[in-house]
Design a protein around this motif. Structure first.
Motif: not given
Length: 584
Positions: A42-46, A229-237, A175-180, A144-152
């Motif tokens: 996984y590339t991240g945790l939501a 997963t589709t996002s390559t992340m896993i989720r937590l609640f 869309r940001t997550q697709q780049i992230s 601290a990146y700008p909050s635009t989708e393509t900032a990173m």
């Protein structure tokens, strides 16, 4: 490290800095981050949680320790707006400045930091004007990146903190997550990690819809052939009552008092209604559906009643919980008796079964079978396609018990739920037929989806299918055998909504008069009613099927036509005795 050395503003110290207190919620979130990183998949945790759950402190501290433990690291921060991204960095810098020297790598030495904190050789010279040499520098950065989708876009980040991704104003978080996720990988290899954390407080505007997409795309039960997963992340609640700092429901050792927190939340929610209740639940979600609740302007269903019923049903003990399983013909021979077989992967949830003497009760009426009991009614919202894709509707059917002499307290009780996506409509129709046969129940569905009604007729069970209960005077339609109910037109949709609304008011939630709750253990139906939009009914399979069942219970008042005879117009006399007396 965070508990020992990381300093944050503490309210108890009037804004002064102190160490974070141990809280079991923070421990478990840290465990989840550690596990997801160690998986190598996984590339991240939501993470979705309530207000003031400490997610910003965790994101900053985890990112800082990761950045200062390796060379050439890049820790990227984004938040709902550009100023918010800078604010998160400034909070990190405030804590960093208070760390002991042995935890502060060599940095460039700039006195002010607004966009970037760089652990590199400082631009300073000694007293002789010679440049100082630093042999051991990390060359790591926190930006601290700008909050635009393509900032990173194009950056290879070792750690990311995506703060409040459910409240993005300047960008689309999905869309940001697709780049992230690309920034965290090199080919197939995962080289970075992103911690996404938010409270979703707006679904109608802002980033709530994008947050829902990210959450759905991070479902570990839906993985591809690569195991991701589709996002390559896993989720937590975690529900709001766990680790709830608001209201001080943490003991001196840092453990949550979930019982007291739940009671406090119950008291707060009890006085709220409508959109105010939904806003509160999004701030303090107790189930994941609360985070994404939307109140339709056209939805007049009593949200208080639905919430009361949900909280009651979710707390049912295992004995009272519905049983998952399948209906099937006895011995595999059709048109015998239908039996219920428990199965964890079954299509049905069964909360009540009729007594043996009321199951499978039918008789031939001409060439078609019809039920001989009238305790239950079944409504359905079937799909109408030969093949169903993963994005198609679910076939849904609900059975409601109107009343039964052996169970006087079960009045308008929901006893069976069918939710399935079958490979063929005939399989779906056979499933619904077996459900009706088992409960000796009449059946109502949309006549526009005529494949189901036609299947009942061909199988010899036409007598189970009802005519339109809201059009009892349509003699011509009955003679021609047009069973089912049309669902086109605003009048029909309004009738379904009104009947459902009345049922929720009378039979769902807590009843003050008899001090009891309604009988509805099917959480999917409660959620569908809560978010029901009568202007877009096609997406609400459960609500539509249940509405059909309620309409099936509808019994219009029959006006008896009075017949008169000539004697009714002539006076009557009693001629006994010497004087006649008029009696009418």
């Amino acid at each position: 490290m965070t508990l020992q050395y990381w300093l944050i503003p503490i309210e108890d110290l009037d804004g002064g800095f102190g160490n974070p207190k141990f809280i079991d919620l923070h421990r478990d979130i840290s465990y989840a981050i550690w596990w997801a990183r160690k998986s190598g998949i996984y590339t991240g945790l939501a993470y979705l949680g309530g207000r003031r759950s400490g997610k910003t402190v965790l994101g900053m501290s985890h990112g800082y320790w990761d950045t200062t433990e390796r060379y050439n690291a890049l820790f990227g921060i984004q938040s709902k707006t550009d100023p918010d991204s800078k604010s998160v960095l400034l909070k990190l810098v405030s804590s960093w400045q208070r760390l002991p020297k042995f935890l502060k790598p060599i940095d460039t030495g700039y006195s002010t930091v607004s966009r970037e904190l760089v652990f590199a050789e400082p631009q300073k010279r000694n007293t002789k004007g010679e440049r100082k040499e630093y042999k051991d520098v990390l060359n790591s950065r926190i930006i601290a990146y700008p909050s635009t989708e393509t900032a990173m876009d194009g950056a290879r980040t070792t750690f990311q903190f995506q703060d409040e991704f459910g409240k993005r104003v300047d960008s689309d978080a999905y869309r940001t997550q697709q780049i992230s996720k690309i920034c965290c990988t090199v080919g197939k290899r995962v080289v970075g990690f992103a911690f996404w954390a938010t409270t979703v407080e707006e679904m109608e505007k802002g980033g709530g819809d994008a947050a829902k997409k990210i959450w759905d795309a991070s479902n570990p039960q839906k993985i591809n052939s690569n195991g991701r997963t589709t996002s390559t992340m896993i989720r937590l609640f975690f529900p709001a009552e766990y680790g709830m700092i608001e209201g001080n429901f943490i003991d001196e050792w840092g453990y949550s008092n979930t019982k007291e927190a739940a009671e406090w939340l119950d008291a707060e929610e009890k006085v709220l209604e409508g959109s105010d209740l939904m806003d509160w639940k999004r701030k303090f979600p107790r189930k994941i559906e609360d985070c994404f609740s939307i109140r339709s302007i056209a939805n007049n269903y009593n949200q208080r009643k639905l919430y009361e019923q949900y909280m009651f049903s979710i707390k049912l003990d295992h004995i009272s919980q519905p049983i998952r399983g399948n209906f099937m013909w006895e011995g595999g021979i059709k048109d015998t008796n239908v039996v219920f077989v428990p199965n964890q992967d079954g299509k049905w949830l069964v909360a009540w079964m009729p007594p043996e003497e009321d199951r499978n009760k039918k008789e031939l009426f001409g060439s078609q079978w019809k039920p001989t009991r009238d305790y239950c009614k079944t409504g359905a919202d079937p799909f109408a396609h030969r093949q169903v894709t993963s994005k198609g509707s679910m076939g849904a059917a609900y059975t409601i018990l109107k009343k039964h002499h052996k169970y006087p307290k079960m009045n308008m009780a929901w006893v069976c739920q069918y939710l399935a996506r079958t490979n063929h409509p005939h399989e779906q129709a056979e499933d619904m037929l077996m459900q009706c046969v088992f409960y000796s129940s009449y059946f109502l569905c949309e006549k526009n989806i005529y494949g189901v009604l036609d299947y009942f007729h061909k199988r010899g069970y036409d007598g189970y299918c009802l005519f339109n209960p809201l059009d009892p005077d349509s003699v011509k339609k009955r003679i021609n055998g047009y069973r089912g109910m049309p669902m086109t037109g605003s009048d029909v949709g309004e009738a379904l909504s009104n009947i459902t609304q009345a049922h929720i008011e009378d039979c769902i939630g807590y009843n003050e008069e008899n001090k009891s709750y309604g009988f509805l253990p099917f959480l999917e139906l409660i959620d569908d009613w809560k978010n029901f939009d009568p202007t877009n009914r096609t997406s609400h399979d459960c609500a539509m099927a249940a509405g059909m069942a309620l309409i099936a219970t509808y019994q219009p008042k029959q006006v008896q036509e009075k017949k008169f005879s000539p004697s009714d117009w002539l006076p009557n006399y009693n001629n006994r005795g010497s004087i006649s007396t008029r009696t009418k």
